[in-house]
Design a protein around this motif. Structure first.
Motif: not given
Length: 817
Positions: A351-380
């Protein structure tokens, strides 16, 4: 000036004259009574009535003149016409021209007094400032003792000045212990100045925050520290209020984000490219193992957690989002401080600001279990496919119509159909023999209709069909399962043709083994790895007299108990050593107890079994009864080393025993003796009654000789009517040994001289007793460790024996050589 005991001035110097003029009430004229010949005490007495300094000076001069004081000094003011001046008067005793008197000096100390007055004014000004300032003030020594305090610190602390001057800095400190305070003082003396914040404790026990500014002055004597103490309670309260307000705002935000999985953040990018985090939720600690403070201090910390291989794509995605101001989404790997590898999914809205800066509103989530499950299914799936393709069994899939759905490589090898040919075809047409196909179809229909089957979920052996039409034995297990509402089957098929051939060969081999084992004279015993008997042949039972049940129930401890006690420990030790050394075989002979109680001799040839890892796995033992052979060997030994008539050692055995006795003498340092004896009057017995009666006498002689010596000594028949006795291990002293040897020789002579009563029986006649007197001539020689050979010793004893005969027989003669 110099005065006599009466106060009369005897001499003055030029400076005294100048002093008298400068301090006179008449300008240009010296003061009264200050010249030579004047009485100085007179003027002092006059002025003493009105001036206390003059009075004190007069008394001091008199005390010195009378010897009451060794010296007198006095500082006093003097008002000259020009200005007020200060002098220092010193009176010391003096003997002048044979008279007792004194010297009087007046030194102008006006500049010194003026400096002292100026310093006092400065001190009073400084003291006024210290007394009125709002900051506390101390002066301390290097040990932290308070030497001076101002009223402000007294008000701050609640202590009086007297109480504080009896205290140390450490008594007031609320945070630092005495060791920390001492360390701080050491740093202060090194650097000269220090400024810090701490907390002090008041007299009532309350604590308040202070700011300390202190300076060390090493030029003063003694060195000391000047300390200003400022009460910063209001400032600290204001800071805490600001922090609390900010903390409450963050707490409210953290409560809002606590239920959000992952990390909620606000990220700011300036126009110049600099970037920072305005906010991070507490989830950053569990996800990245970073605290929010870590990231606030170093905004690059989260980026440094990204795995090196993923950083370029992450950077490109962020730059594209900032450039186009479009939503950002990216999956990448991170590595936490502890080394854990995680998969995360990042999303942000710029989101651009009046002073020329940009503010990013975000979220970072852990998807290790999902990726590991996908990898495990492929490996299995890959793993299962690898197992499926490399299984030693044929794995065949079939649907409820009986069509092939799976066909692995082993199935291709066993049945001869390739996978492409097999998939989709009816199974029974390919591998089920013609005579069993109807039964196969019936069983499938029955299971689909009722859920019952006689062959599912169990292993069975049946005949299968190869592509060539050849029938062969297989082991089969079929497992049913459902996919949705459809029935499916997986069959595991093992070609057991080779196993069947091996089983048949094993049966034949066992038949041959039993045929050989049960018809050989050698016993065969098979032990397992725990030393339990698994098999015994009939010959073993015949050798020992036990039943098969007795033998099969034996453990190694029972076998141990049957072996001759004199042999069992050494025998089992050699067997255990062979096993520990991984020896393939071992042969040994021993005596073992028969069921009837007597011992027999056996010779065992043992072959040990080991596993592929070298562990002991049992043994095959072939046992041969060698009792008869041992008996014959003993007879041969008797013939070779013993006299067949008397059973005494013969000449060959005697040589061996004599050599042993000589070797033992060398080792121990003890003496030994040998005696040779020849029977007197033996020949007439032979001539009168024959050799049979003579043999009876020789046997009796042997018996009497054995009774006269110890077990360790040797009695031998040398030939004819000659006998030899070897006495070993006598005393170390030759004299004592000689006495012992002669005593035994005399004992033998006396025993052999006793008449012999011999029972003689001729064929067809009653027995007749024959009494015969027969003595012995005995030659004795002593030998020690330094004698060279057995032959020399025998010669000496033989020579002594002949001397005994020449001296009249029936006597003992000692060799003198």
């Amino acid at each position: 000036a110099v005065i006599n005991r009466s106060g009369v001035i005897l001499a003055v110097n030029a400076r005294w004259q100048q002093f008298a003029c400068n301090n006179s009430v008449q300008p240009g004229q010296p003061a009264a009574n200050t010249g030579v010949g004047s009485n100085y005490l007179t003027v002092c007495s006059i002025e003493a009535a009105t001036d206390p300094h003059t009075r004190e000076a007069c008394q001091g001069i008199v005390d010195v003149l009378e010897g009451h004081r060794p010296i007198f000094t006095l500082e006093y003011p003097c008002h000259s016409p020009q200005q007020k001046r200060w002098f220092n008067m010193v009176v010391t005793p003096l003997r002048y021209r044979g008279q007792d008197g004194a010297t009087i000096t007046h030194t102008d100390i006006t500049p010194v007094k003026q400096l002292q007055e100026d310093m006092l004014e400065s001190f009073l000004a400084i003291q006024s400032i210290l007394d009125t300032t709002l900051d506390g003030f101390w002066r301390t020594d290097l040990q932290g003792r308070l030497l001076e305090v101002n009223p402000s610190y007294c008000r701050m602390s609640g202590y009086t000045a007297a109480e504080l001057l009896a205290m140390r800095i450490s008594d007031l400190e609320a945070l630092e212990n005495p060791a920390d305070t001492a360390a701080r003082m050491a740093r202060l003396t090194q650097h000269g100045h220090d400024q810090f914040e701490t907390r002090h404790r008041r007299k009532d026990g309350t604590v308040w925050p202070v700011e300390i500014s202190t300076t060390f002055n090493g030029k003063l004597s003694p060195p000391c520290c000047f300390v200003f103490v400022r009460d910063i309670t209001e400032r600290v309260q204001l800071q805490e209020s600001i922090l609390q307000s900010e903390h409450q705002r963050f707490e409210q935000l953290n409560k809002l984000t606590a239920s959000v999985p992952g990390v909620v953040y606000q990220f700011r990018v300036q126009q110049n490219g600099d970037w920072s985090f305005d906010y991070l939720s507490a989830g950053v600690e569990s996800l990245l193992e970073l605290t929010p403070q870590d990231v606030y201090r170093d905004a690059s910390a989260p980026t440094q957690c990204i795995v090196e291989e993923d950083r370029a794509s992450h950077r490109a995605a962020v730059e594209q989002s900032l450039k186009t101001l479009s939503p950002w989404s990216h999956e990448h790997r991170i590595q936490t401080r502890s080394g854990r590898l995680k998969w995360v999914h990042g999303q942000a809205l710029p989101e651009p600001q009046a002073d020329g800066s940009v503010i990013c509103y975000g979220i970072l989530t852990d998807i290790t279990a999902n990726r590991n499950a996908q990898i495990e299914i492929q490996q299995r799936e890959t793993y299962l496919q690898a197992i499926f393709d490399t299984a030693l069994d044929a794995v065949v899939g079939m649907d409820e119509q009986g069509l092939v759905t799976a066909w692995n490589r082993r199935a291709e090898v066993i049945f001869g159909w390739c996978k492409a040919e097999a998939i989709g075809k009816p199974l029974h047409d390919m591998i089920v023999p013609t005579q069993h196909r109807a039964g196969h179809a019936h069983g499938l229909a029955r299971f689909l209709a009722t859920g019952q089957s006689d062959i599912l979920n169990r292993r069975i052996e049946i005949t299968a069909l190869r592509r060539s039409g050849e029938g062969f034995p297989v082991e089969l297990s079929i497992l049913p399962f459902k996919v949705g509402d459809k029935r499916m089957f997986t069959a595991f098929v093992s070609d057991i043709s080779e196993r069947k051939r091996s089983e048949q060969a094993l049966l034949e081999s066992e038949k041959k083994f039993r045929l050989i084992a049960e018809n050989t004279s050698d016993g065969i015993t098979i032990f397992d790895k725990h030393q339990h008997v698994q098999y015994v042949s009939p010959a073993v039972m015949k050798q020992l007299g036990y039943t098969e049940q007795n033998e099969l129930s034996r453990a190694s401890a029972e076998v141990y108990a049957l072996i001759d006690p004199a042999q069992r420990d050494a025998l089992f030790a050699s067997i255990n050593e062979a096993i520990q050394s991984k020896m393939p075989a071992l042969s040994y002979a021993y005596r073992i107890k028969h069921k009837s109680g007597h011992y027999i001799w056996r010779e065992d040839s043992t072959n040990f079994r080991y596993t592929s890892t070298g562990e002991y796995d049992g043994a095959y033992v072939v046992s041969r009864d060698i009792t008869e052979r041992k008996r014959m060997e003993e007879e041969v030994r008797q013939l070779a080393y013993f006299d067949p008539l008397t059973h005494l050692p013969n000449r060959r055995m005697l040589n061996d025993r004599l050599n042993q006795a000589m070797a033992q003498s060398k080792r121990s340092g003890h003496c030994a003796a040998i005696m040779i004896m020849d029977l007197d009057n033996f020949k007439p017995l032979n001539d009168a009654h024959g050799h049979m009666v003579g043999d009876l006498l020789l046997i009796e002689v042997a018996s009497r000789l054995r009774a006269c010596v110890r077990e360790v000594d040797t009695v031998a028949r040398f030939g004819g009517d000659e006998f030899v006795v070897v006495l070993s291990e006598l005393d170390a002293a030759p004299e004592i040994s000689l006495t012992q040897a002669l005593a035994v020789a005399e004992k033998i002579r006396a025993a052999l001289a006793v008449p012999y009563v011999l029972s003689v029986q001729k064929q067809g006649q009653p027995s007749v007793s024959v009494v015969h007197r027969c003595s012995a001539s005995i030659g004795v020689t002593l030998f020690m460790h330094d004698d060279t050979s057995a032959e020399d010793v025998l010669k000496k004893a033989d020579s002594a024996m002949y001397q005994a005969k020449e001296q009249g027989r029936n006597r003992v003669w000692l060799s003198q050589a």
